[in-house]
Scaffold this active site. Structure first.
Site, PDB file in Angstrom:
ATOM      1  N   ARG A  12       0.841  -1.202   0.000  1.00 51.98           N
ATOM      2  CA  ARG A  12       0.000   0.000   0.000  1.00 51.98           C
ATOM      3  C   ARG A  12       0.876   1.252   0.000  1.00 51.98           C
ATOM      4  NH1 ARG A  12      -0.671   4.878   2.327  1.00 51.98           N
ATOM      5  NH2 ARG A  12      -0.369   3.985   4.404  1.00 51.98           N
ATOM      6  N   ASP A  13       1.579   1.506   1.090  1.00 53.14           N
ATOM      7  CA  ASP A  13       2.393   2.710   1.221  1.00 53.14           C
ATOM      8  C   ASP A  13       3.517   2.729   0.192  1.00 53.14           C
ATOM      9  OD1 ASP A  13       3.570   5.014   2.152  1.00 53.14           O
ATOM     10  OD2 ASP A  13       3.700   4.383   4.229  1.00 53.14           O
ATOM     11  N   HIS A 205       9.980   6.739   8.936  1.00 53.60           N
ATOM     12  CA  HIS A 205      10.635   6.843   7.633  1.00 53.60           C
ATOM     13  C   HIS A 205      12.123   7.087   7.857  1.00 53.60           C
ATOM     14  CE1 HIS A 205       7.156   7.207   4.681  1.00 53.60           C
ATOM     15  NE2 HIS A 205       6.580   7.023   5.858  1.00 53.60           N
ATOM     16  N   CYS A 236       7.226  10.153   0.988  1.00 53.78           N
ATOM     17  CA  CYS A 236       6.208  11.205   0.997  1.00 53.78           C
ATOM     18  C   CYS A 236       6.580  12.263  -0.028  1.00 53.78           C
ATOM     19  CB  CYS A 236       6.108  11.838   2.392  1.00 53.78           C
ATOM     20  SG  CYS A 236       4.966  13.243   2.482  1.00 53.78           S
TER      21      CYS A 236
END
Length: 315
Positions: A12-13, A205, A236
Site C-alpha cells: 500500500r504505502d 521513515h 512522501c
C-alpha cells in the site's frame, strides 16, 4: 524477551507512489508470500479513489484473490465513507484511517482542513459501529517539513479525540523522517501513560537515516507494534529527499540479533525481499537482503591463506 509485532505496508504505502503500475497478479503473489513470513498485519491496499491513486485501482480484485492465512490481519487504508463501504464489501479485517497533525500537510496531502478530516473520519467510525476494528494513523506527528515542529501535546490531543470515539488503535507516524531518538522516547512514554488501552503503533521513515535508531528508542521505551515496508519502499511527496519507510527486513534483522522475539521467519522474508527490485524495476534501499545477515559467513577471498609468524602460530 519482549514480543514485537510488525505490520507490512509495502503493497500500500510502497506501491502507491511507484511510477509504474504493479500488475495485480504480482501484488497478490507478493501478499501471499508475505503472509507466510510471520507478520501480525499486512496493509494490502487502499480504497481511495482510483483517480487519486491509480497505482491501487485494483484494490477489490487484490483483496478478493489473496490467500488469507490464519493469524494475519489484512488491513486497508480507508479515506472516507465511500472507501469504508468498499472495504466492508472486500472483507477487510481492519480499517486504517489517516489524517495529519499538521494543517499544512493535511491540506497538501488530503486537500482538506484537519477539522474537515476529523469530521469525515468520525462519520466512518460511527457508520462502522464496531463491526470492523479501526486504526487511525496520524501523519507528521514528529514534525512537518512546511510548518516545522509539531507539539507533542497536540498529537496527544488528537489521539485522545479518536480514543473517545472507540478506535482500537492509533499509529503515530514520522511521515517525513524528522523524528530523533530523544523525541521518540518522550512520545513513547507519554502515549503509554495516557493510552494504555489502545494498540499503539509507530511508523518511521528513514529520510534522514534515523529510522532504525528511532525504532530502537521506541522498543526500549515499551512500544511493541511497528509498521515497516519491504525493501524500504515508500516515501512522501512533501519530504524533500525522502528515502522511504524503514525496511522491514532490516528492522527485523536488528531486533532478532538483539534477542527480541519478532515472530518473523527472517530467512523467508529475505527471500521475498530479494525479489522486490525485479518487481518494482529499480533498486531499493533495504540493506540486509543485499549484504546478508550478520550470521551469514563467507569463504575467504581468493589467494588468502594462513601464514606462520615467528612464534609458530598463524598471523
Amino acid at each position: 524477551m519482549t514480543r514485537i509485532f510488525f505490520n507490512e505496508v509495502a503493497t500500500r504505502d510502497g506501491f502507491q507512489i511507484e511510477p509504474a503500475f504493479i500488475p495485480t497478479d504480482t501484488k497478490v503473489a507478493l501478499v501471499d508470500a508475505l503472509s507466510e513470513c510471520g507478520y501480525a498485519k499486512i496493509e494490502v491496499t487502499s480504497f481511495t479513489s482510483p483517480k487519486a491513486i491509480p497505482m491501487l485501482r485494483d484494490a477489490e480484485e487484490v483483496m478478493g484473490r489473496i490467500r488469507r492465512v490464519p493469524g494475519v490481519e489484512y488491513t486497508v487504508l480507508v479515506p472516507n465513507q465511500r472507501g469504508a463501504e468498499r472495504a466492508l464489501e472486500a472483507r477487510a479485517d481492519e480499517f486504517n484511517l489517516v489524517m495529519s497533525t499538521s494543517e499544512t500537510h493535511n491540506l497538501a496531502n488530503l486537500r482538506m482542513t484537519m477539522a474537515h478530516s476529523f469530521a469525515a473520519l468520525s462519520e466512518v467510525i460511527h457508520s462502522v459501529d464496531g463491526s470492523t476494528p479501526i486504526n487511525v494513523s496520524l501523519s507528521c506527528s514528529f514534525g512537518c517539513p512546511m510548518e516545522g515542529a509539531v507539539s507533542q501535546d497536540d498529537v496527544l490531543a488528537w489521539v485522545s479525540r479518536f480514543a473517545d470515539l472507540g478506535v482500537r488503535g492509533v499509529t503515530i507516524c514520522d511521515t517525513t523522517g524528522m523524528a530523533h531518538p530523544a523525541q521518540v522516547s518522550r512520545m513513547a512514554e507519554a502515549l503509554q501513560q495516557r493510552f494504555s488501552q489502545l494498540e499503539l503503533t509507530l511508523h518511521f521513515h528513514n529520510t534522514r537515516g534515523m529510522g532504525l535508531v528511532n525504532l530502537l528508542a521506541a522498543v526500549q521505551g515499551g512500544i511493541i507494534r511497528f509498521d515497516g515496508s519491504l525493501g524500504g519502499l515508500g516515501g512522501c511527496p512533501y519530504a524533500p529527499g525522502a528515502s522511504g519507510n524503514i525496511s522491514s527486513e532490516d528492522a527485523i534483522h536488528m531486533l532478532d540479533a538483539m534477542g527480541y522475539d519478532t515472530g518473523m521467519d527472517l530467512s523467508r522474508l529475505l527471500a521475498v525481499a530479494k525479489q522486490l527490485p525485479e518487481i518494482v524495476g529499480h533498486d531499493v534501499p533495504g540493506q540486509v537482503a543485499k549484504a546478508g545477515r550478520i550470521t551469514d559467513l563467507h569463504a575467504p577471498p581468493a589467494g588468502v591463506r594462513a601464514t606462520t609468524n615467528d612464534e609458530g602460530g598463524t598471523a
